[in-house]
Design a protein around this motif. Structure first.
Motif, mmCIF file in Angstrom:
data_model
loop_
_atom_site.group_PDB
_atom_site.id
_atom_site.type_symbol
_atom_site.label_atom_id
_atom_site.label_comp_id
_atom_site.label_asym_id
_atom_site.label_seq_id
_atom_site.Cartn_x
_atom_site.Cartn_y
_atom_site.Cartn_z
ATOM 1 N N VAL A 179 -18.198 -14.865 14.071
ATOM 2 C CA VAL A 179 -18.596 -13.651 12.515
ATOM 3 C C VAL A 179 -18.969 -15.060 11.241
ATOM 4 O O VAL A 179 -20.586 -15.323 10.991
ATOM 5 N N GLY A 180 -18.222 -15.936 11.186
ATOM 6 C CA GLY A 180 -19.013 -17.506 10.258
ATOM 7 C C GLY A 180 -19.975 -18.025 11.202
ATOM 8 O O GLY A 180 -21.218 -18.042 9.686
ATOM 9 N N ILE A 181 -20.686 -18.010 12.356
ATOM 10 C CA ILE A 181 -21.625 -18.567 12.717
ATOM 11 C C ILE A 181 -23.782 -17.872 12.101
ATOM 12 O O ILE A 181 -23.902 -18.752 12.033
ATOM 13 N N ILE A 182 -22.479 -16.225 12.712
ATOM 14 C CA ILE A 182 -24.006 -15.490 12.690
ATOM 15 C C ILE A 182 -24.326 -15.243 11.165
ATOM 16 O O ILE A 182 -25.875 -15.620 10.349
ATOM 17 N N GLY B 51 -23.187 -18.006 8.985
ATOM 18 C CA GLY B 51 -24.299 -19.019 7.856
ATOM 19 C C GLY B 51 -25.162 -19.869 8.948
ATOM 20 O O GLY B 51 -26.128 -20.362 7.510
ATOM 21 N N ASN B 52 -25.866 -19.012 9.722
ATOM 22 C CA ASN B 52 -27.578 -19.237 10.055
ATOM 23 C C ASN B 52 -28.344 -18.036 9.729
ATOM 24 O O ASN B 52 -29.342 -18.597 10.234
ATOM 25 N N THR B 53 -27.985 -16.819 8.743
ATOM 26 C CA THR B 53 -28.708 -15.384 8.301
ATOM 27 C C THR B 53 -30.634 -16.668 7.507
ATOM 28 O O THR B 53 -31.162 -16.563 7.800
ATOM 29 N N GLY B 54 -29.264 -17.656 7.025
ATOM 30 C CA GLY B 54 -30.717 -18.349 5.918
ATOM 31 C C GLY B 54 -30.691 -17.757 4.468
ATOM 32 O O GLY B 54 -31.306 -18.382 3.392
ATOM 33 N N VAL C 25 -15.790 -22.443 7.176
ATOM 34 C CA VAL C 25 -15.885 -23.352 8.103
ATOM 35 C C VAL C 25 -17.279 -23.386 8.873
ATOM 36 O O VAL C 25 -18.078 -24.226 9.018
ATOM 37 N N ALA C 26 -16.899 -21.479 9.489
ATOM 38 C CA ALA C 26 -18.279 -21.750 10.660
ATOM 39 C C ALA C 26 -19.833 -20.924 9.835
ATOM 40 O O ALA C 26 -20.434 -21.866 10.308
ATOM 41 N N SER C 27 -19.417 -20.770 8.734
ATOM 42 C CA SER C 27 -20.324 -20.225 8.325
ATOM 43 C C SER C 27 -20.998 -22.242 7.682
ATOM 44 O O SER C 27 -22.465 -21.091 7.559
ATOM 45 N N LYS C 28 -20.262 -22.491 7.953
ATOM 46 C CA LYS C 28 -21.336 -23.913 6.683
ATOM 47 C C LYS C 28 -21.942 -24.406 7.757
ATOM 48 O O LYS C 28 -22.829 -25.392 7.810
#
Length: 384
Positions: free
Chosen positions: A39-42, A44-47, A284-287
């Protein structure tokens, strides 16, 4: 508006993750922490979410969640039971810790890039994650001031390799280990249902039920008091050691608090602490930049692989010397490498429920000592 929305998302999304884990067995098998990172990676990488205000909010959330999570996780530990471990379980724990430290130190000298003065931090993180799991890994990230990309690389490799390790233990570990180790002999251990319920059978369900709210509010109040003391001690130290003193002092104070039955018996403190870990994991994953995951860092990947499987092999060799049975070695390895929530799963695969309580106890001991041991090993390795 962006900051407020994202903060609300960080706080509430673990509710959704835990509900999905409760609702769908296959998501539950993947694990809440893994889902939190996805979830964090998704997000965080929406921009869409960037800027100084959002970065500042993310840093604050990360700085708050871990100090609050550590005491909550440790309140349900039972130091008295830790000292009452059966001889075979205690020797297995000791052997596993020795094996881990030896392999981490050996791997440091094998894999350390020339001129990399920060590689000892990775060693400290590996000691922490393979004694206490994600909570200690996250705490040591703060203590050792590890950058986000390195932290996420280690956590990503750990999740993959720990899963392989877990499958090995559950599918063929018993048959292979019994080639060199004695078979388990039931010593009629008493199983503490309360302890087992802390880490098995959908423990998060009912976290904020009406009967739990007031006791948990009391636990949170005690936690703030402990964090305040830790913060005061931190300010007395040189800047280099302030974060280490802060985290280690609240760990020690939480363990002292856990000796009081009025605190230890508060329901769902472990789960509330892990909820904060899920928030931290999403933040932390969203960063992280998704591009960091497209290229494996071979040095770190080989080092993590060497530690996971090298420590397991050395653990078995030491167990052979001390005549520790195969089931106890397997449950100890699962508790330390994979963390306590996996103990009932592995015990079920072994058809040996008598080892659930000792296994969970081993895992709780790992939570308690992981921060101290990880920091100590990291500091010692900086001398070389």
């Amino acid at each position: 508006m962006q900051v407020a929305f994202l903060l609300l998302f960080y706080i509430l999304s673990p509710f959704v993750i835990l509900y999905l884990c409760h609702k769908y067995a296959f998501i539950n098998k993947l694990g809440a922490v893994l889902m939190a990172y996805v979830v964090g990676i998704i997000i965080g990488n929406t921009g869409y979410f960037n800027g100084d205000a959002i970065n500042q909010m993310q840093e604050i959330v990360m700085s708050v969640t871990i100090p609050l999570a550590i005491p909550l996780i440790l309140y349900s530990s039972n130091l008295k039971k830790s000292f009452e471990l059966a001889k075979s379980t205690f020797m297995s724990l000791l052997s596993a810790l020795i094996a881990l430290v030896v392999i981490v130190v050996l791997g440091y000298f094998i894999f350390k890039p020339i001129g990399n003065g920060n590689f000892s931090k990775i060693s400290g993180l590996l000691v922490g994650v393979y004694t206490g799991g994600t909570p200690n890994l996250a705490a040591l990230k703060m203590v050792l001031d590890v950058d986000v990309s390195t932290y996420l690389a280690i956590h990503t490799y750990d999740m993959v390799l720990s899963t392989l390790h877990l499958f090995f233990l559950m599918l063929i570990g018993k048959k292979m280990f019994e080639l060199v180790l004695p078979k388990f002999v039931n010593q009629d251990n008493n199983i503490d249902d309360k302890w087992i319920s802390e880490v098995a059978k959908d423990p998060y369900w009912g976290l904020l039920s009406k009967e739990n709210r007031l006791p948990l509010l009391k636990a949170v109040g005690i936690t703030f008091f402990i964090v305040a003391i830790g913060g005061g001690l931190m300010m007395l130290m040189p800047e280099k050691y302030q974060m280490a003193v802060f985290i280690l002092s609240i760990t020690a104070l939480a363990l002292v608090a856990s000796t009081k039955d009025t605190i230890k018996d508060i329901p769902k403190t472990y789960e509330l602490g892990m909820y904060l870990i899920l928030i931290f994991s999403i933040v932390v994953a969203s960063k992280a930049d998704y591009r960091n995951f497209t290229n494996i860092n071979p040095t770190i990947f080989y080092y993590v692989t060497f530690v996971v499987f090298g420590s397991m092999i050395l653990h078995v060799l030491l167990a052979k010397i001390f005549k520790i049975d195969a089931d106890t070695v397997i449950i100890t390895s699962a508790a330390l490498i994979c963390s306590p929530p996996f103990v009932p799963v592995v015990a079920g695969a072994l058809k040996n429920k008598a080892l659930i309580l000792p296994g969970i106890t081993v895992g709780i001991v790992g939570y308690a000592i992981g921060n101290f041991l990880g920091f100590l090993i990291s500091e010692l390795l900086t001398l070389f």
